[in-house]
Structure formats: C-alpha cells, structure tokens
Design an enzyme around this catalytic site. Structure first.
Site, PDB file in Angstrom:
ATOM      1  N   TYR A  14       0.809  -1.225   0.000  1.00 51.25           N
ATOM      2  CA  TYR A  14       0.000   0.000   0.000  1.00 51.25           C
ATOM      3  C   TYR A  14       0.842   1.273   0.000  1.00 51.25           C
ATOM      4  O   TYR A  14       0.303   2.365  -0.170  1.00 51.25           O
ATOM      5  CB  TYR A  14      -0.943   0.012   1.206  1.00 51.25           C
ATOM      6  CG  TYR A  14      -1.942  -1.114   1.190  1.00 51.25           C
ATOM      7  CD1 TYR A  14      -2.960  -1.155   0.241  1.00 51.25           C
ATOM      8  CD2 TYR A  14      -1.862  -2.152   2.104  1.00 51.25           C
ATOM      9  CE1 TYR A  14      -3.878  -2.193   0.216  1.00 51.25           C
ATOM     10  CE2 TYR A  14      -2.778  -3.201   2.093  1.00 51.25           C
ATOM     11  CZ  TYR A  14      -3.776  -3.214   1.141  1.00 51.25           C
ATOM     12  OH  TYR A  14      -4.683  -4.251   1.117  1.00 51.25           O
ATOM     13  N   HIS A  19      -4.481   6.165  -1.552  1.00 54.25           N
ATOM     14  CA  HIS A  19      -5.137   6.076  -0.242  1.00 54.25           C
ATOM     15  C   HIS A  19      -4.166   6.326   0.909  1.00 54.25           C
ATOM     16  O   HIS A  19      -4.591   6.570   2.038  1.00 54.25           O
ATOM     17  CB  HIS A  19      -5.774   4.691  -0.093  1.00 54.25           C
ATOM     18  CG  HIS A  19      -7.169   4.700   0.474  1.00 54.25           C
ATOM     19  ND1 HIS A  19      -7.979   5.815   0.500  1.00 54.25           N
ATOM     20  CD2 HIS A  19      -7.901   3.710   1.036  1.00 54.25           C
ATOM     21  CE1 HIS A  19      -9.138   5.504   1.067  1.00 54.25           C
ATOM     22  NE2 HIS A  19      -9.119   4.240   1.401  1.00 54.25           N
ATOM     23  N   ASN A  66     -10.377   1.531   7.110  1.00 51.34           N
ATOM     24  CA  ASN A  66     -11.782   1.525   7.543  1.00 51.34           C
ATOM     25  C   ASN A  66     -11.969   1.461   9.050  1.00 51.34           C
ATOM     26  O   ASN A  66     -13.068   1.681   9.539  1.00 51.34           O
ATOM     27  CB  ASN A  66     -12.537   0.379   6.870  1.00 51.34           C
ATOM     28  CG  ASN A  66     -12.628   0.566   5.369  1.00 51.34           C
ATOM     29  OD1 ASN A  66     -12.207   1.586   4.830  1.00 51.34           O
ATOM     30  ND2 ASN A  66     -13.172  -0.416   4.688  1.00 51.34           N
TER      31      ASN A  66
END
Length: 192
Positions: A14, A19, A66
C-alpha cells in the site's frame, strides 16, 4: 500538544498509493523534524517530537483505513487531548485535483471510510483536517482499485509538493491560525 494523524493502510503493497497520502504526509513531516515514527503503540506507529517548539505525536494507524477510528480514539483518550483543537487528521480526497489541499475544522465524512470510522469513535465531526487531493477516478473505474492504485510519474511530482504544503499548513494550524491556512491553501485549490 498536537496529535497529527495521517491515514493509510499498513504494508508494503500500500506504500505510495493514493489512499496512503496521509501516511506519506506524515513521513515528510517526520523527516523535516527528525522524528522517528516507529514506536508501535495504541494500534498505531507513533513518533514523538517537536514542531516549532510545540510537542507533537505523529501517528500512522495500523488498523487499516476503515478502522482508523480505533487507533485515533485510543491515542486521544490516552493523551487526553481536546479533539476539536489538538487533533489534526490528514487524508486523501478524490474530489480534489492531484496535489490540491483543502483544510477544514469540521464536517461530514464525505464518503471517506477512514473519516467515517473516526467520527463514529470520537462521537464528533469537529476536528481539524487536511484533505490531500489525489484526483478523480474515471467513471468506469472501481473506487477501491483507484484509491489503492499508484500515482503516475507526473502526479508523483505534484504530490511531493503537496506533502510539503501539508507540512506548512499544519505549522499554521498549530500556531492557532487555521483560518490563515484555509485562506492560503483552500484558495489555491479553487484557483487552479
């Protein structure tokens, strides 16, 4: 004391994705102030240091985007900070052009799951935030694929400038001049 949280997802795969604009911002702030963000505590990687003589804790939640609110709540409770004035959240925003910033002192999640989680865990929408533009996805693209994708070479250069601007905006916000930060950086976002 300020708690400055950059949102993102942990793990090599990531790194440098859209993001993870929050994590990348924290990396730049840490580097400019010789702060090591390596201590694993409160479901996050944290680093303690000073910016312009003020104590700061830099935070990269390790809960995945999240569930960012879990780490944020734990750390704000532990350090007993006023979330409306001593917490700053940095995160990606697909409604802003690549590299643009938007500073707010409150507001809804605007569809961002990390911010939804933070609002849910803190029980308030009133906290300082710096949105970092990562550009709009193409209509046919899946949102998750887009935000977990990487920047083009041209966009990487824009983001490098953006992370520097995030740092300067945060310095103003810490000097109790969020309005000035808004005037400088929100205006830039509109102009271009």
């Amino acid at each position: 004391m300020f708690i400055i949280v950059g949102l993102g997802n942990p793990g090599k795969e990531y790194e440098t994705t859209r993001h993870n604009a929050g994590f990348s911002s924290i990396d730049v702030i840490a580097e400019k102030n010789n702060i090591n963000v390596t201590e694993n505590d409160h479901k996050a990687l944290i680093g303690k240091g000073y910016i312009d003589g003020q104590k700061v804790i830099l935070v990269k939640p390790q809960t995945y985007m999240n569930n960012s609110g879990e780490a944020v709540r734990e750390i704000t409770d532990y350090y007993k900070v006023d979330v409306t004035s001593e917490l700053i959240i940095i995160y990606d925003d697909i409604s802003l052009d690549v590299g643009m910033l938007r500073i707010r002192d409150k507001g809804s999640a605007g569809g961002h799951n990390g911010i939804k989680s933070i609002i849910s865990h803190l029980g308030t929408q009133e906290f300082l935030r710096v949105k970092v533009g990562v550009g709009e996805k193409l209509p046919q693209m899946d949102l998750a694929d887009y935000v977990l994708g990487h920047f083009s070479a041209e966009d990487k250069d824009k983001m490098k400038d953006a992370y520097g601007n995030v740092y300067e905006a945060i310095r103003l916000m810490m000097a109790d001049d969020t309005e000035k930060a808004m005037n400088i950086y929100n205006r830039k976002a509109k102009k271009e």
